[in-house]
Motif scaffolding. Structure first.
Motif, PDB file in Angstrom:
ATOM      1  N   ARG A 166     -11.957   5.225   1.284  1.00  0.00           N
ATOM      2  CA  ARG A 166     -10.555   5.635   1.437  1.00  0.00           C
ATOM      3  C   ARG A 166      -9.853   5.842   0.100  1.00  0.00           C
ATOM      4  N   VAL A 167     -10.152   4.973  -0.874  1.00  0.00           N
ATOM      5  CA  VAL A 167      -9.401   4.983  -2.124  1.00  0.00           C
ATOM      6  C   VAL A 167     -10.094   5.788  -3.221  1.00  0.00           C
ATOM      7  N   CYS A 168     -11.418   5.661  -3.339  1.00  0.00           N
ATOM      8  CA  CYS A 168     -12.130   6.269  -4.469  1.00  0.00           C
ATOM      9  C   CYS A 168     -12.624   7.682  -4.201  1.00  0.00           C
ATOM     10  N   LEU A 169     -13.202   7.912  -3.044  1.00  0.00           N
ATOM     11  CA  LEU A 169     -13.824   9.215  -2.802  1.00  0.00           C
ATOM     12  C   LEU A 169     -12.854  10.394  -2.904  1.00  0.00           C
ATOM     13  N   PRO A 170     -11.580  10.264  -2.492  1.00  0.00           N
ATOM     14  CA  PRO A 170     -10.687  11.425  -2.607  1.00  0.00           C
ATOM     15  C   PRO A 170     -10.259  11.769  -4.032  1.00  0.00           C
ATOM     16  N   LEU A 171     -10.542  10.918  -5.010  1.00  0.00           N
ATOM     17  CA  LEU A 171     -10.082  11.164  -6.375  1.00  0.00           C
ATOM     18  C   LEU A 171     -10.893  12.265  -7.048  1.00  0.00           C
ATOM     19  N   ASP A 199       0.829  -1.201   0.000  1.00  0.00           N
ATOM     20  CA  ASP A 199       0.000   0.000   0.000  1.00  0.00           C
ATOM     21  C   ASP A 199       0.864   1.252   0.000  1.00  0.00           C
ATOM     22  N   GLY A 200       0.519   2.192  -0.862  1.00  0.00           N
ATOM     23  CA  GLY A 200       1.232   3.459  -0.917  1.00  0.00           C
ATOM     24  C   GLY A 200       2.508   3.447  -1.733  1.00  0.00           C
ATOM     25  N   SER A 201       2.866   2.296  -2.270  1.00  0.00           N
ATOM     26  CA  SER A 201       4.100   2.245  -3.058  1.00  0.00           C
ATOM     27  C   SER A 201       3.880   2.840  -4.444  1.00  0.00           C
ATOM     28  N   ARG A 202       4.979   3.149  -5.109  1.00  0.00           N
ATOM     29  CA  ARG A 202       4.932   3.677  -6.476  1.00  0.00           C
ATOM     30  C   ARG A 202       5.802   2.806  -7.369  1.00  0.00           C
ATOM     31  N   GLU A 210       7.585   2.395 -10.948  1.00  0.00           N
ATOM     32  CA  GLU A 210       8.050   3.085 -12.145  1.00  0.00           C
ATOM     33  C   GLU A 210       8.459   2.025 -13.150  1.00  0.00           C
ATOM     34  N   LEU A 211       7.589   1.820 -14.126  1.00  0.00           N
ATOM     35  CA  LEU A 211       7.750   0.753 -15.103  1.00  0.00           C
ATOM     36  C   LEU A 211       7.460   1.291 -16.498  1.00  0.00           C
ATOM     37  N   ALA A 212       8.277   0.940 -17.452  1.00  0.00           N
ATOM     38  CA  ALA A 212       8.080   1.316 -18.858  1.00  0.00           C
ATOM     39  C   ALA A 212       7.961   2.829 -19.033  1.00  0.00           C
ATOM     40  N   GLY A 213       8.653   3.582 -18.192  1.00  0.00           N
ATOM     41  CA  GLY A 213       8.573   5.034 -18.283  1.00  0.00           C
ATOM     42  C   GLY A 213       7.282   5.608 -17.744  1.00  0.00           C
ATOM     43  N   LEU A 214       6.521   4.795 -17.002  1.00  0.00           N
ATOM     44  CA  LEU A 214       5.239   5.213 -16.438  1.00  0.00           C
ATOM     45  C   LEU A 214       5.286   5.098 -14.918  1.00  0.00           C
ATOM     46  N   GLU A 215       4.393   5.822 -14.260  1.00  0.00           N
ATOM     47  CA  GLU A 215       4.313   5.775 -12.796  1.00  0.00           C
ATOM     48  C   GLU A 215       2.928   5.316 -12.373  1.00  0.00           C
ATOM     49  N   PHE A 216       2.898   4.318 -11.489  1.00  0.00           N
ATOM     50  CA  PHE A 216       1.650   3.789 -10.955  1.00  0.00           C
ATOM     51  C   PHE A 216       1.679   3.888  -9.435  1.00  0.00           C
ATOM     52  N   SER A 217       0.679   4.544  -8.857  1.00  0.00           N
ATOM     53  CA  SER A 217       0.537   4.587  -7.403  1.00  0.00           C
ATOM     54  C   SER A 217      -0.353   3.429  -6.963  1.00  0.00           C
ATOM     55  N   VAL A 218       0.106   2.664  -5.996  1.00  0.00           N
ATOM     56  CA  VAL A 218      -0.593   1.467  -5.546  1.00  0.00           C
ATOM     57  C   VAL A 218      -1.376   1.769  -4.279  1.00  0.00           C
ATOM     58  N   ALA A 219      -2.641   1.360  -4.248  1.00  0.00           N
ATOM     59  CA  ALA A 219      -3.448   1.486  -3.036  1.00  0.00           C
ATOM     60  C   ALA A 219      -4.049   0.133  -2.696  1.00  0.00           C
ATOM     61  N   HIS A 220      -3.791  -0.338  -1.499  1.00  0.00           N
ATOM     62  CA  HIS A 220      -4.405  -1.576  -1.028  1.00  0.00           C
ATOM     63  C   HIS A 220      -5.889  -1.308  -0.806  1.00  0.00           C
ATOM     64  N   ALA A 221      -6.760  -2.157  -1.387  1.00  0.00           N
ATOM     65  CA  ALA A 221      -8.199  -1.910  -1.335  1.00  0.00           C
ATOM     66  C   ALA A 221      -8.954  -3.204  -1.073  1.00  0.00           C
ATOM     67  N   PRO A 222      -8.818  -3.791   0.121  1.00  0.00           N
ATOM     68  CA  PRO A 222      -9.481  -5.063   0.404  1.00  0.00           C
ATOM     69  C   PRO A 222     -10.997  -4.926   0.407  1.00  0.00           C
ATOM     70  N   LYS A 282      -8.718 -10.087   0.011  1.00  0.00           N
ATOM     71  CA  LYS A 282      -7.870  -9.476   1.039  1.00  0.00           C
ATOM     72  C   LYS A 282      -6.706  -8.705   0.424  1.00  0.00           C
ATOM     73  N   GLY A 283      -6.264  -9.129  -0.753  1.00  0.00           N
ATOM     74  CA  GLY A 283      -5.105  -8.490  -1.364  1.00  0.00           C
ATOM     75  C   GLY A 283      -5.428  -7.638  -2.576  1.00  0.00           C
ATOM     76  N   SER A 284      -6.662  -7.209  -2.722  1.00  0.00           N
ATOM     77  CA  SER A 284      -7.017  -6.347  -3.854  1.00  0.00           C
ATOM     78  C   SER A 284      -6.262  -5.028  -3.774  1.00  0.00           C
ATOM     79  N   VAL A 285      -5.810  -4.554  -4.934  1.00  0.00           N
ATOM     80  CA  VAL A 285      -5.155  -3.251  -5.024  1.00  0.00           C
ATOM     81  C   VAL A 285      -5.697  -2.506  -6.238  1.00  0.00           C
ATOM     82  N   THR A 286      -5.445  -1.208  -6.256  1.00  0.00           N
ATOM     83  CA  THR A 286      -5.732  -0.383  -7.429  1.00  0.00           C
ATOM     84  C   THR A 286      -4.433   0.280  -7.874  1.00  0.00           C
TER      85      THR A 286
END
Length: 236
Positions: free
Chosen positions: A187-192, A119-122, A124-136, A140-144
């Protein structure tokens, strides 16, 4: 940026290939049931070179093609540790009734190189950035995975089976928890931002603004404590 997506397999699970542009490196998201051929066709069409597979969760409709895809291109797969066991034991992850129907047609197991998400990691792959959010909730291990807004495009949010257009993921399989699902939505969707483009594990593209206005589950979460809708049965 290039995003090529297609629905695959018996559950129409969305698989995405993401790259800065055609002819460059790419990341593959959720190569699930019967997705390997579609992945190869998209790679050829857009002249892409995969560098990694990333997984929103471990259900077999999202991971069934991980071993052949990673093996064919010698790339790692990224998954949250709580869902890692599902790649080798889909019957335990889905329940016996679903698992038994699939076991005869699947070669289960892990690819040679598995890396774990947090959770909270970033990434950096293929010149792109992905922010990871744990979203159980769905598992139990779902992420976005969220990609940042640029001057050219809005933020893109790969929601897996957390949020769909008009609905949310089911919570009645092993590891599912409806209360956790609602907490993850809050936690994950509403702040977007409303302009955030949502590319989910099943179904059509939408936006956070559209879902905030019309999705009954997200509206209930935004309104605060109260009666919740029954758990839906979309996807796996």
């Amino acid at each position: 940026m290039l995003i090529a997506g297609f629905p695959a397999g018996a559950w129409g699970t969305n698989c995405y290939l993401v790259a800065p542009a055609a002819g460059e490196e790419c990341v593959i998201i959720d190569p699930g049931h019967q997705a390997a051929q579609g992945v190869e066709e998209a790679l050829k069409k857009h002249r892409l070179k995969p560098v990694a597979v990333v997984l929103t969760h471990g259900h077999i409709d999202h991971v069934a093609s991980v071993v052949p895809v990673c093996g064919a291109h010698d790339v790692p797969a990224w998954i949250h540790p709580a869902d890692r066991y599902m790649m080798s034991d889909p019957e335990k992850a889905m329940g016996r009734s679903i698992g038994q129907r699939l076991m005869g047609e699947l070669t289960v197991g892990e690819p040679d190189d598995v890396k774990e998400l947090s959770d909270g990691s970033r990434l950096e792959l293929a010149g792109l950035e992905f922010s990871v959010a744990h979203a159980p909730g769905h598992t139990k291990g779902s992420v976005t995975f969220r990609m940042p807004e640029t001057t050219e495009i809005p933020s893109v949010f790969f929601s897996g089976d957390l949020l769909f257009a008009g609905s949310i993921g089911r919570t009645d399989l092993p590891g599912g928890d409806h209360a956790e699902m609602l907490q993850s939505l809050a936690r994950v969707c509403l702040p977007l931002d409303d302009s955030t483009v949502v590319l989910s594990g099943h179904g059509p593209q939408t936006t956070i603004g559209q879902e905030r206005a019309t999705n009954p589950y997200l509206r209930d979460v935004a309104a605060g404590p109260g009666a919740a809708h029954p758990a839906p049965r979309r996807g796996m």
